[in-house]
Structures are given as structure tokens and as C-alpha cells.
Design a protein around this motif. Structure first.
Motif, PDB file in Angstrom:
ATOM      1  N   ALA A 113     -14.265  10.035  17.284  1.00 43.20           N
ATOM      2  CA  ALA A 113     -14.378  10.568  15.932  1.00 43.20           C
ATOM      3  C   ALA A 113     -13.235  11.514  15.600  1.00 43.20           C
ATOM      4  O   ALA A 113     -12.906  11.705  14.422  1.00 43.20           O
ATOM      5  N   GLY A 114     -12.607  12.097  16.629  1.00 43.40           N
ATOM      6  CA  GLY A 114     -11.526  13.043  16.394  1.00 43.40           C
ATOM      7  C   GLY A 114     -10.146  12.420  16.310  1.00 43.40           C
ATOM      8  O   GLY A 114      -9.163  13.131  16.061  1.00 43.40           O
ATOM      9  N   ILE A 115     -10.028  11.119  16.512  1.00 43.29           N
ATOM     10  CA  ILE A 115      -8.721  10.457  16.419  1.00 43.29           C
ATOM     11  C   ILE A 115      -8.233  10.504  14.975  1.00 43.29           C
ATOM     12  O   ILE A 115      -8.991  10.171  14.050  1.00 43.29           O
ATOM     13  N   PRO A 116      -6.981  10.901  14.719  1.00 43.51           N
ATOM     14  CA  PRO A 116      -6.479  10.969  13.341  1.00 43.51           C
ATOM     15  C   PRO A 116      -6.545   9.612  12.649  1.00 43.51           C
ATOM     16  O   PRO A 116      -6.356   8.567  13.273  1.00 43.51           O
ATOM     17  N   SER A 117      -6.806   9.648  11.343  1.00 45.40           N
ATOM     18  CA  SER A 117      -6.953   8.403  10.591  1.00 45.40           C
ATOM     19  C   SER A 117      -5.659   7.597  10.558  1.00 45.40           C
ATOM     20  O   SER A 117      -5.704   6.368  10.466  1.00 45.40           O
ATOM     21  N   ILE A 118      -4.514   8.255  10.647  1.00 39.14           N
ATOM     22  CA  ILE A 118      -3.246   7.523  10.619  1.00 39.14           C
ATOM     23  C   ILE A 118      -3.123   6.617  11.837  1.00 39.14           C
ATOM     24  O   ILE A 118      -2.542   5.528  11.760  1.00 39.14           O
ATOM     25  N   VAL A 119      -3.692   7.045  12.966  1.00 40.39           N
ATOM     26  CA  VAL A 119      -3.659   6.220  14.176  1.00 40.39           C
ATOM     27  C   VAL A 119      -4.489   4.962  13.957  1.00 40.39           C
ATOM     28  O   VAL A 119      -4.065   3.845  14.299  1.00 40.39           O
ATOM     29  N   MET A 220      -5.323   3.035   2.963  1.00 37.63           N
ATOM     30  CA  MET A 220      -4.121   2.796   2.170  1.00 37.63           C
ATOM     31  C   MET A 220      -3.155   1.841   2.857  1.00 37.63           C
ATOM     32  O   MET A 220      -2.476   1.038   2.215  1.00 37.63           O
ATOM     33  N   LEU A 221      -3.130   1.883   4.189  1.00 35.05           N
ATOM     34  CA  LEU A 221      -2.185   1.052   4.926  1.00 35.05           C
ATOM     35  C   LEU A 221      -2.610  -0.411   5.009  1.00 35.05           C
ATOM     36  O   LEU A 221      -1.757  -1.284   5.219  1.00 35.05           O
ATOM     37  N   VAL A 222      -3.900  -0.708   4.862  1.00 27.78           N
ATOM     38  CA  VAL A 222      -4.369  -2.074   5.131  1.00 27.78           C
ATOM     39  C   VAL A 222      -5.010  -2.767   3.935  1.00 27.78           C
ATOM     40  O   VAL A 222      -5.335  -3.948   4.023  1.00 27.78           O
ATOM     41  N   ILE A 223      -5.189  -2.093   2.798  1.00 32.63           N
ATOM     42  CA  ILE A 223      -5.943  -2.701   1.703  1.00 32.63           C
ATOM     43  C   ILE A 223      -5.069  -3.523   0.772  1.00 32.63           C
ATOM     44  O   ILE A 223      -5.567  -4.360   0.023  1.00 32.63           O
ATOM     45  N   GLY A 224      -3.769  -3.308   0.769  1.00 39.25           N
ATOM     46  CA  GLY A 224      -2.895  -4.132  -0.060  1.00 39.25           C
ATOM     47  C   GLY A 224      -2.460  -3.500  -1.362  1.00 39.25           C
ATOM     48  O   GLY A 224      -1.425  -3.851  -1.921  1.00 39.25           O
ATOM     49  N   SER A 225      -3.246  -2.569  -1.906  1.00 44.51           N
ATOM     50  CA  SER A 225      -2.869  -1.769  -3.076  1.00 44.51           C
ATOM     51  C   SER A 225      -2.554  -2.609  -4.310  1.00 44.51           C
ATOM     52  O   SER A 225      -1.460  -2.542  -4.873  1.00 44.51           O
ATOM     53  N   ILE A 226      -3.502  -3.417  -4.751  1.00 43.70           N
ATOM     54  CA  ILE A 226      -3.399  -4.178  -5.996  1.00 43.70           C
ATOM     55  C   ILE A 226      -4.470  -3.658  -6.949  1.00 43.70           C
ATOM     56  O   ILE A 226      -5.661  -3.671  -6.626  1.00 43.70           O
ATOM     57  N   ASP A 227      -4.045  -3.221  -8.155  1.00 39.02           N
ATOM     58  CA  ASP A 227      -4.970  -2.599  -9.098  1.00 39.02           C
ATOM     59  C   ASP A 227      -5.687  -3.647  -9.948  1.00 39.02           C
ATOM     60  O   ASP A 227      -5.402  -3.814 -11.136  1.00 39.02           O
ATOM     61  N   LYS A 228      -6.609  -4.363  -9.334  1.00 33.93           N
ATOM     62  CA  LYS A 228      -7.384  -5.340 -10.105  1.00 33.93           C
ATOM     63  C   LYS A 228      -8.690  -5.634  -9.382  1.00 33.93           C
ATOM     64  O   LYS A 228      -8.826  -5.426  -8.175  1.00 33.93           O
ATOM     65  N   ILE A 229      -9.657  -6.126 -10.163  1.00 30.97           N
ATOM     66  CA  ILE A 229     -10.926  -6.572  -9.609  1.00 30.97           C
ATOM     67  C   ILE A 229     -10.798  -8.054  -9.281  1.00 30.97           C
ATOM     68  O   ILE A 229     -10.398  -8.847 -10.129  1.00 30.97           O
ATOM     69  N   PRO A 230     -11.112  -8.463  -8.050  1.00 29.42           N
ATOM     70  CA  PRO A 230     -10.935  -9.871  -7.667  1.00 29.42           C
ATOM     71  C   PRO A 230     -11.804 -10.798  -8.509  1.00 29.42           C
ATOM     72  O   PRO A 230     -12.814 -10.409  -9.081  1.00 29.42           O
ATOM     73  N   GLN A 231     -11.370 -12.046  -8.585  1.00 32.89           N
ATOM     74  CA  GLN A 231     -12.143 -13.106  -9.242  1.00 32.89           C
ATOM     75  C   GLN A 231     -12.453 -14.194  -8.221  1.00 32.89           C
ATOM     76  O   GLN A 231     -11.526 -14.816  -7.703  1.00 32.89           O
TER      77      GLN A 231
END
Length: 294
Positions: A113-119, A220-231
Motif C-alpha cells: 500500500a505504501g508503494i508510490p503510484s508512479i511505480v 494518467m499513464l495508462v488510460i490513453g487520455s481521450i476526452d470522449k464517452i465511448p460508443q
């Protein structure tokens, strides 16, 4: 003399706790007020347009629904993955594992639980995004599903630790009474321990949900960062965006005091309100739990 010292110590301790509580309330209210103040321009100028799905700062469009959708989907899928696994593990640690091994296992979980989120985020980029892309033959593995899997792994130690504490807090006399009535171990767990610990377990789930909503860097690193709701909207194999990933990417690019900056702060305000509500509900159920033992 000794009694006077005890009274003085008690008063000092009471004053310290009271001061700490008041200070915490002042800090929380100050944060809430500052977020509201800096997001007021967006609220005043955009109104209900803030709750649209169009985010185009150049055109003056600041709809946050796609980001709220992304946060909700990632968190919901992560909880669907982690709640059964976390609860089963907590039951094993509390009810099956010998007591001499419980401390070691919990220490290892707290270390995770203490591992940094960036890791976790780097692991997600290097492994999970590649695996998801290969499994589903996608052009990119940076999807909502990848973010949900990574988030589930991140909140799993927290949920296991809190659920184990909830189960372990059930007085042993209830287990002994149930066993004395001839119930098997699994019947004791299902019919005695779980019903008594359910309020605390629900509080653990809600606290884990609050932590999941606040995770930024790894998602933020793995989601792809596209501002839309999927269809269609339930398609998890497409890139998306969460409130936290949006803030992490754009807050440094927005001009301080601009409408763009104000809209981003408004997203932070919405996130804070959601987390405050979840924390309040979890505290309610946590305080409700002791009454079940009376």
C-alpha cells in the motif's frame, strides 16, 4: 498531587484533541472555499454547459461529463475486480491463517500500500497495457480497462487491511458461541462473523473507493487520455479520461485566472465533494458497527 496531575494531563489531552479537530475542519473548509472561489468564473459563465460532453478550450467549451464518466467507469470496474478478491483474502487472513502468520502478511500488504503510484504507473505502461493490447488485439493497450485493472491492484492492499481489521474486531465470544452450537467454520463465517462485520466492511469499501477516485499519476499513464464517452458507453477497450488524469495533464498548461483554469478547478471541486460524501457515509457505517455488538 497525583490526582491533580492526572486531571491536568486529561485537560491538556482534551484541549489538544479539540484543537486538532477544529484545525482539521478549518483546513477542509478553507480548501473547499478556495476551490469554490477559483471555479466561480466557470460556474457563472458556463452554468449547466459544464455538464456537457464537449471539452474544447479553444472554442470555449468545458464539458466535464466525459471525465466524470471515465472516473466512474474506472472506479466501478476496479471495485468489481477487487471487492470479491479483497474480501476473500481478508477472510483467509482473519479466520483461516494461523495468528502467528497474520502479522507478517499484514506487514507485507501495508508495504504494498505504501508503494508510490508512479511505480504502479510505470509497471502498468510496461506490462499491463502491452498485455491488454495483445489479448484483445488492440492498436493500443492504454484503455479504460487497463486503468481499472491497475487501480484494482493499487487499492487491493488497502481493502484487505481494512476488511481484515473489521473481521478481527468481531469479539471472539461470538465465534465460540457459534461453534458451541455445532456450526462448522464456514457457517460461523457466513452466519456470524460477516453479518456482524458488514458495516465496517462497507466502510472499508467506501474508503477504498475514495482512494481510487483520487489516484492520478498511475491512471494518467495508462488510460490513453481521450476526452470522449465511448460508443457504446460500456466499451472498456477504448482510451478515456478521468477527472484526476485531466487535472494532471492540463492544470500546468492553463493560464492562471482563465476560464480554462476555472473549469479545471471546478472538476477538482466536484471530486472533493464526492470524496467528502463517501467519507461521511463510511464514517457513519463505521460508527454504526459497534452497536451491532451490543
Amino acid at each position: 498531587m497525583r490526582q491533580a496531575m492526572l486531571v491536568c494531563t486529561s485537560r491538556v489531552g482534551h484541549a489538544y484533541v479539540l484543537l486538532s479537530t477544529l484545525l482539521s475542519m478549518v483546513v477542509a473548509l478553507t480548501i473547499l472555499f478556495m476551490l469554490l472561489a477559483y471555479s466561480w468564473d466557470a460556474i457563472y459563465q458556463q452554468g449547466f454547459n459544464l455538464f456537457s460532453s464537449k471539452w474544447h478550450p479553444a472554442d470555449g467549451q468545458f464539458g466535464i461529463i466525459s471525465m466524470v464518466y471515465g472516473s466512474a467507469m474506472v472506479t466501478m470496474v476496479a471495485l468489481i475486480i477487487v471487492v470479491p478478491l479483497g474480501l476473500a483474502t481478508a477472510l483467509f487472513i482473519s479466520e483461516v491463517l494461523p495468528p502467528r502468520h497474520r502479522f507478517r502478511v499484514k506487514s507485507a500488504l501495508e508495504l504494498l500500500a505504501g508503494i508510490p503510484s508512479i511505480v504502479y504507473g510505470l509497471i502498468g505502461v510496461a506490462f499491463f497495457s502491452v498485455w491488454v493490447g495483445n489479448w484483445f488485439t488492440l492498436s493500443t493497450g492504454r484503455t479504460i480497462l487497463t486503468a481499472a485493472i491497475l487501480l484494482a491492484i493499487m487499492i487491493l492492499p488497502t481493502l484487505i487491511t481494512l476488511s481484515d481489521d473489521a473481521l478481527h474486531s468481531v469479539p471472539r465470544k461470538y465465534r465460540e458461541t457459534a461453534r458451541g452450537l455445532g456450526l462448522y467454520r464456514h457457517e460461523v463465517i457466513l452466519n456470524c462473523v460477516l453479518p456482524l462485520a458488514k458495516a465496517d466492511i462497507l466502510g472499508a469499501v467506501l474508503l477504498s473507493l475514495g482512494r481510487a477516485l483520487g489516484e492520478t499519476m498511475a491512471v494518467m499513464l495508462v488510460i490513453g487520455s481521450i476526452d470522449k464517452i465511448p460508443q457504446p458507453f460500456f466499451n472498456l477497450l477504448t482510451p478515456g479520461q478521468t477527472v484526476t488524469s485531466k487535472l494532471g495533464r492540463e492544470i500546468a498548461e492553463a493560464v492562471f485566472g482563465s476560464l480554462h483554469f476555472s473549469a479545471l478547478i471546478f472538476m477538482g471541486l466536484i471530486l472533493l465533494l464526492i470524496v467528502m460524501v463517501l467519507t461521511g457515509i463510511s464514517q457513519y457505517y463505521t460508527k454504526l458497527a459497534p452497536r451491532l455488538y451490543e
